[in-house]
Design a protein around this motif. Structure first.
Motif, short mmCIF file in Angstrom:
data_model
loop_
_atom_site.label_atom_id
_atom_site.label_comp_id
_atom_site.label_asym_id
_atom_site.label_seq_id
_atom_site.Cartn_x
_atom_site.Cartn_y
_atom_site.Cartn_z
N ARG A 66 43.00 89.30 51.46
CA ARG A 66 42.53 89.92 50.23
C ARG A 66 41.80 88.94 49.34
O ARG A 66 40.87 89.30 48.62
CB ARG A 66 43.73 90.51 49.47
N SER B 204 35.00 93.01 50.11
CA SER B 204 34.70 94.36 49.63
C SER B 204 33.75 94.36 48.44
O SER B 204 33.07 95.36 48.18
CB SER B 204 36.01 95.07 49.24
N ARG B 205 33.69 93.27 47.71
CA ARG B 205 32.79 93.21 46.56
C ARG B 205 31.31 93.23 46.96
O ARG B 205 30.43 93.41 46.11
CB ARG B 205 33.09 91.95 45.75
N MET C 50 35.93 101.69 49.97
CA MET C 50 36.62 100.90 48.94
C MET C 50 37.96 101.54 48.58
O MET C 50 38.98 100.85 48.39
CB MET C 50 35.73 100.79 47.70
N ILE C 51 37.98 102.86 48.49
CA ILE C 51 39.23 103.56 48.19
C ILE C 51 40.23 103.35 49.32
O ILE C 51 41.44 103.13 49.10
CB ILE C 51 38.97 105.05 47.96
N SER D 53 41.91 100.06 49.11
CA SER D 53 42.90 99.95 48.04
C SER D 53 44.29 100.36 48.50
O SER D 53 45.31 99.94 47.92
CB SER D 53 42.48 100.80 46.84
N LEU E 201 43.20 94.81 44.32
CA LEU E 201 41.92 94.39 44.91
C LEU E 201 40.77 94.51 43.92
O LEU E 201 39.64 94.18 44.24
CB LEU E 201 41.64 95.26 46.15
N THR F 49 39.81 97.40 42.66
CA THR F 49 39.10 98.59 43.12
C THR F 49 38.30 99.28 42.02
O THR F 49 37.14 99.66 42.25
CB THR F 49 40.10 99.59 43.75
N THR G 99 34.95 97.34 41.48
CA THR G 99 34.04 97.44 42.62
C THR G 99 33.53 98.86 42.78
O THR G 99 32.34 99.08 43.09
CB THR G 99 34.74 96.98 43.91
N ALA G 100 34.40 99.85 42.59
CA ALA G 100 33.98 101.24 42.69
C ALA G 100 32.92 101.56 41.64
O ALA G 100 31.92 102.25 41.93
CB ALA G 100 35.19 102.17 42.54
#
Length: 373
Positions: A41, A46-47, A76-77, A80, A86, A88, A91-92
Motif C-alpha cells: 500500500r 493507485s494514485r 479505485m473503489i 479500498s 489508501l 481513496t 484519488t477518486a
C-alpha cells in the motif's frame, strides 16, 4: 501530394502500430491496476489512475473516455476494500475531475479535427483547379506529373505546371512563385490561368511570356505579398511541334531541363538569360528561345528548384544529373515515382520545399516519319 490521380503517401504507422496506440489508455489502466493490487500500500500506484483518462482524451471520443474514467473509479473503489487508509476519496476525486476535463478536451479535439477535415476538402478541391490532372498522352507525347508539398498538411503552394494541346504543338508550363502563403498561391493561379488562355492563341512563346508578365504584374500590384515588396516567378515554357522533331524552350530563370537521349544525359542550360516574371522593370524585357532536337524515344524532365535544393543530413544537394543517369531507361511515370521515393529517402523523410516535376517523352508514331528540323 502527387497529382495525376496519385496521392502522396507519407510514412504512416502500420495497422498493428495504430491499434497499439489506440489501446494504450486501456494498457496503462491495466498496468497501473496490476501494480496497485500486487505491491504494498505504501507505494500507492493507485494514485496514477487519473493518467489513463487523460491519455484517452488525446485518442478517443468523449463517451469511451468517460467510460474509461468510470472504470478507473471502480478499480479505485475495489482497491479500498483490499487496502485500508489508501486515500481513496482524494484519488477518486482526482479521477472524476480528470475524467471530466478529459471528456471536454476530447470534445474540443474532435471539433478541431472536423474543421481540419473540411479545410482539407476545400484545399483538395482548390488543388484540382490549380493543378488539374494532366492527360497521360497528347498525340505523340507522353506526359506525367508530380507534386509534393513540403508540409504534411499542405495541398497547394507556389509551384505549378500546366500542359495544352494547341495548334502550334504541345505547350508546357512549369514555374515557381517566390514567396509563401496564400498570396503565392494566388500568383501561381493567375499565371496558370493566363497560360491556359493564351497558349492556344499566341503564335510564339515570346508572346505568351509577355502575357504572363502582364498578368503577374497586375496581380502583384493588386495583392501585395506580406513578406516581400512584389511577387516574382521563375518559369519555363516548352513547345513540342507535332510536325517537327524538336522542342522550343524559353527559360526565364528556371532550373534547366534534363534531357535523356539514347541513355545519355544532357542538361540544357539557356543560351541567353531571359527575365523572370515581374522583374522586367529591374532587369529589362529580354526573352530568348532555344531550339533542340526532340526525336521519338527522347525524354525530358522539367522540375522546380525544390528537387535540386533537397539536402541530405550532411547538407549536400540532391545530385539530379547523376540520379538521372542511373534511371535513364525508366518511362515517365516510373521515373517520377522513383524520383519521389529517392527525394524523400535523401531528405530523411521530410522535404523543406515544395516540388513539382513533369516527365515528357516523345513516342514512336509508326512508319510515317516526322518532318526533320
Amino acid at each position: 501530394m502527387i497529382s495525376s490521380g496519385r496521392l502522396r503517401r507519407r510514412h504512416r504507422p502500420n495497422d498493428g502500430q495504430r491499434e497499439a496506440v489506440l489501446l494504450s489508455p486501456v494498457l496503462v489502466t491495466i498496468l497501473i491496476a496490476g501494480l496497485a493490487f500486487s505491491t504494498p500500500r505504501e507505494i500507492a500506484f493507485s494514485r496514477l489512475l487519473p493518467a489513463a483518462p487523460a491519455l484517452a482524451a488525446a485518442l478517443w471520443p468523449v463517451f469511451p473516455t468517460v467510460l474509461l474514467g468510470a472504470s478507473c473509479l471502480l478499480i479505485m473503489i475495489g482497491l479500498s476494500f483490499i487496502y485500508a487508509d489508501l486515500g481513496t476519496p482524494y484519488t477518486a476525486a482526482a479521477i472524476i475531475a480528470v475524467t471530466m476535463a478529459a471528456a471536454y478536451a476530447s470534445h474540443l479535439r474532435l471539433q478541431r479535427e472536423e474543421t481540419l477535415f473540411q479545410v482539407r476538402l476545400v484545399a483538395d478541391a482548390a488543388q484540382k483547379v490549380l493543378l488539374r490532372p494532366l492527360p497521360h498522352r497528347v498525340q505523340d507525347v507522353e506526359l506525367e506529373s508530380l507534386y509534393l508539398a513540403a508540409q504534411e498538411q499542405a495541398r497547394i503552394g507556389g509551384d505549378f505546371y500546366e500542359a495544352a494541346d494547341t495548334p502550334y504543338g504541345v505547350r508546357l508550363l512549369i514555374g515557381d512563385v517566390r514567396g509563401k502563403g496564400l498570396s503565392a498561391v494566388g500568383a501561381a493561379s493567375a499565371v496558370i490561368n493566363c497560360f491556359r488562355e493564351n497558349a492556344y492563341d499566341q503564335p510564339d512563346l515570346e508572346a505568351i511570356i509577355r502575357r504572363l508578365q502582364i498578368t503577374i504584374s497586375r496581380y502583384s500590384a493588386a495583392v501585395p505579398a506580406d513578406d516581400q515588396t512584389e511577387h516574382f516567378a521563375t518559369v519555363l515554357i516548352a513547345e513540342i511541334p507535332h510536325d517537327r522533331q524538336q522542342v522550343r524552350i524559353l527559360n526565364c530563370g528556371h532550373p534547366p531541363p534534363v534531357f535523356v537521349r539514347g541513355g545519355r544525359i544532357h542538361v540544357l542550360e539557356p543560351t541567353l538569360t531571359s527575365t523572370p516574371l515581374n522583374l522586367s522593370v529591374l532587369l529589362g524585357d529580354h526573352y530568348y528561345v532555344d531550339t533542340v532536337a526532340f526525336v521519338p524515344g527522347d525524354q525530358m524532365l522539367l522540375y522546380t528548384d525544390g528537387v535540386t535544393e533537397t539536402r541530405d543530413r550532411a547538407g549536400e544537394f540532391f545530385p539530379l544529373a547523376d540520379w538521372a543517369r542511373q534511371h535513364n531507361q525508366a518511362p515517365p511515370r516510373e521515373l517520377l515515382d522513383r524520383l519521389h521515393a529517392d527525394l524523400l529517402r535523401y531528405a530523411g523523410g521530410r522535404l523543406d520545399d515544395d516540388i513539382a516535376a513533369l516527365a515528357v517523352r516523345r513516342r514512336h508514331t509508326g512508319p510515317r516519319p516526322l518532318r526533320p528540323d
